[in-house]
Motif scaffolding. Sequence first.
Motif, PDB file in Angstrom:
ATOM      1  N   GLN A 170       0.865  -1.260  -0.035  1.00 44.87           N
ATOM      2  CA  GLN A 170      -0.136   0.044   0.025  1.00 44.87           C
ATOM      3  C   GLN A 170       0.887   1.208  -0.066  1.00 44.87           C
ATOM      4  O   GLN A 170       1.894   1.332   0.636  1.00 44.87           O
ATOM      5  CB  GLN A 170      -1.033   0.180   1.167  1.00 44.87           C
ATOM      6  CG  GLN A 170      -1.937  -1.091   1.223  1.00 44.87           C
ATOM      7  CD  GLN A 170      -2.851  -0.923   2.465  1.00 44.87           C
ATOM      8  OE1 GLN A 170      -2.715  -0.329   3.456  1.00 44.87           O
ATOM      9  NE2 GLN A 170      -3.918  -1.755   2.413  1.00 44.87           N
ATOM     10  N   ALA A 171       0.489   2.238  -0.743  1.00 44.36           N
ATOM     11  CA  ALA A 171       1.063   3.602  -0.766  1.00 44.36           C
ATOM     12  C   ALA A 171       1.059   4.122   0.439  1.00 44.36           C
ATOM     13  O   ALA A 171       0.034   3.938   1.236  1.00 44.36           O
ATOM     14  CB  ALA A 171       0.494   4.312  -1.692  1.00 44.36           C
ATOM     15  N   PRO A 172       2.145   4.899   1.130  1.00 44.92           N
ATOM     16  CA  PRO A 172       1.972   5.501   2.470  1.00 44.92           C
ATOM     17  C   PRO A 172       0.721   6.592   2.465  1.00 44.92           C
ATOM     18  O   PRO A 172       0.543   7.239   1.452  1.00 44.92           O
ATOM     19  CB  PRO A 172       3.198   6.150   2.624  1.00 44.92           C
ATOM     20  CG  PRO A 172       3.927   5.947   1.410  1.00 44.92           C
ATOM     21  CD  PRO A 172       3.212   5.212   0.557  1.00 44.92           C
ATOM     22  N   ALA A 173       0.116   6.613   3.496  1.00 50.27           N
ATOM     23  CA  ALA A 173      -0.937   7.575   3.532  1.00 50.27           C
ATOM     24  C   ALA A 173      -0.411   9.052   3.594  1.00 50.27           C
ATOM     25  O   ALA A 173       0.487   9.223   4.064  1.00 50.27           O
ATOM     26  CB  ALA A 173      -1.621   7.398   4.900  1.00 50.27           C
ATOM     27  N   LYS A 174      -1.327   9.914   2.843  1.00 50.86           N
ATOM     28  CA  LYS A 174      -0.751  11.268   2.927  1.00 50.86           C
ATOM     29  C   LYS A 174      -1.039  12.079   4.295  1.00 50.86           C
ATOM     30  O   LYS A 174      -2.049  11.767   4.765  1.00 50.86           O
ATOM     31  CB  LYS A 174      -1.765  12.012   1.895  1.00 50.86           C
ATOM     32  CG  LYS A 174      -1.308  11.653   0.353  1.00 50.86           C
ATOM     33  CD  LYS A 174      -2.278  12.066  -0.692  1.00 50.86           C
ATOM     34  CE  LYS A 174      -2.001  11.763  -2.034  1.00 50.86           C
ATOM     35  NZ  LYS A 174      -2.881  12.502  -3.015  1.00 50.86           N
ATOM     36  N   PRO A 175      -0.219  12.638   4.647  1.00 57.12           N
ATOM     37  CA  PRO A 175      -0.348  13.306   5.973  1.00 57.12           C
ATOM     38  C   PRO A 175      -1.621  14.444   5.716  1.00 57.12           C
ATOM     39  O   PRO A 175      -1.532  15.088   4.659  1.00 57.12           O
ATOM     40  CB  PRO A 175       0.927  14.241   6.308  1.00 57.12           C
ATOM     41  CG  PRO A 175       1.562  14.341   4.844  1.00 57.12           C
ATOM     42  CD  PRO A 175       1.184  12.983   4.033  1.00 57.12           C
ATOM     43  N   LYS A 176      -2.469  14.394   6.591  1.00 53.37           N
ATOM     44  CA  LYS A 176      -3.468  15.333   6.737  1.00 53.37           C
ATOM     45  C   LYS A 176      -3.006  16.899   6.872  1.00 53.37           C
ATOM     46  O   LYS A 176      -2.065  17.130   7.637  1.00 53.37           O
ATOM     47  CB  LYS A 176      -4.584  15.189   7.546  1.00 53.37           C
ATOM     48  CG  LYS A 176      -5.207  13.904   6.981  1.00 53.37           C
ATOM     49  CD  LYS A 176      -6.177  13.677   8.269  1.00 53.37           C
ATOM     50  CE  LYS A 176      -7.119  12.517   7.888  1.00 53.37           C
ATOM     51  NZ  LYS A 176      -8.221  12.089   8.478  1.00 53.37           N
ATOM     52  N   ALA A 177      -3.514  17.847   6.240  1.00 53.38           N
ATOM     53  CA  ALA A 177      -3.121  19.263   6.472  1.00 53.38           C
ATOM     54  C   ALA A 177      -3.549  19.730   7.769  1.00 53.38           C
ATOM     55  O   ALA A 177      -4.793  19.513   8.130  1.00 53.38           O
ATOM     56  CB  ALA A 177      -3.640  20.090   5.298  1.00 53.38           C
ATOM     57  N   ASP A 178      -2.673  20.453   8.454  1.00 50.21           N
ATOM     58  CA  ASP A 178      -3.313  21.232   9.537  1.00 50.21           C
ATOM     59  C   ASP A 178      -4.028  22.293   9.164  1.00 50.21           C
ATOM     60  O   ASP A 178      -3.361  23.245   8.949  1.00 50.21           O
ATOM     61  CB  ASP A 178      -1.880  21.262  10.598  1.00 50.21           C
ATOM     62  CG  ASP A 178      -2.429  21.957  11.818  1.00 50.21           C
ATOM     63  OD1 ASP A 178      -3.608  21.976  12.324  1.00 50.21           O
ATOM     64  OD2 ASP A 178      -1.644  22.408  12.761  1.00 50.21           O
ATOM     65  N   CYS A 179      -5.276  22.535   9.287  1.00 52.00           N
ATOM     66  CA  CYS A 179      -6.000  23.544   9.016  1.00 52.00           C
ATOM     67  C   CYS A 179      -6.363  24.456  10.257  1.00 52.00           C
ATOM     68  O   CYS A 179      -7.343  25.261  10.181  1.00 52.00           O
ATOM     69  CB  CYS A 179      -7.363  23.127   8.251  1.00 52.00           C
ATOM     70  SG  CYS A 179      -7.009  22.471   6.437  1.00 52.00           S
ATOM     71  N   THR A 180      -5.725  24.303  11.189  1.00 53.71           N
ATOM     72  CA  THR A 180      -6.148  25.071  12.534  1.00 53.71           C
ATOM     73  C   THR A 180      -5.581  26.454  12.383  1.00 53.71           C
ATOM     74  O   THR A 180      -4.440  26.223  12.270  1.00 53.71           O
ATOM     75  CB  THR A 180      -5.912  24.198  13.748  1.00 53.71           C
ATOM     76  OG1 THR A 180      -4.480  23.939  13.827  1.00 53.71           O
ATOM     77  CG2 THR A 180      -6.855  22.916  13.983  1.00 53.71           C
ATOM     78  N   CYS A 181      -6.201  27.335  12.563  1.00 54.25           N
ATOM     79  CA  CYS A 181      -5.620  28.537  12.706  1.00 54.25           C
ATOM     80  C   CYS A 181      -5.598  29.356  14.220  1.00 54.25           C
ATOM     81  O   CYS A 181      -6.520  29.052  14.688  1.00 54.25           O
ATOM     82  CB  CYS A 181      -6.385  29.628  11.517  1.00 54.25           C
ATOM     83  SG  CYS A 181      -6.196  29.106   9.912  1.00 54.25           S
TER      84      CYS A 181
END
Length: 149
Positions: free
Chosen positions: A136-147
Amino acid sequence: MTMVWRWAVGGIAVTLLVAAAVLVVGGDDEPASGPLPEPPPPAAAAAEIPEPPQASEATREEKRFRRYDRDRNASISRDEYLRSRRQSFDRFDTNRDGVLSFAEYAVKQNARFDEADADRSGELTAVEFEKTRTVQAPAKPKADCTCPD
C-alpha cells in the motif's frame, strides 16, 4: 593630423552623450522636501491581504450532482445513481448471468494465488505466499487547518 581630429570629435561626442544622460536621468540628487509618510499600521496591512478562495460544500455537491446527472435533466434517476455500482458488478460478473458467484467475486484473489503458486502444487509455501502481499502507498499526511485565534 587626421588622427587628432578623430580623437577630438570622439571626445566631444562622449561629452555630449554624458551630458544628455545627466539631463534625461534628472541629475537631481537633492532629497524631496517634507517629512516621509508614516508607514501603515500592521493591522491595516494584514487586513488588505485577501484570504484564498475556499470551495464551499455547495460547490462540491453541485459538482457531484453533475457527475451523477448523466442526461443533464437536473434530476438523478435510480439508474444514474446506481450506474457506478452496476459497472463494478459487471466487471466482476464474468459469465454475464446477472448473478455474482464467490468465484467471480474473488477472481483477482484467485489470479494472485495462481501467479504466486510457482510450482503449481495448489498450495503456497512461505516464499510463494510472500508474493501475494499487497503493497500500500503511504498515507498522505493531513493538512493542519487550525488557525490561531
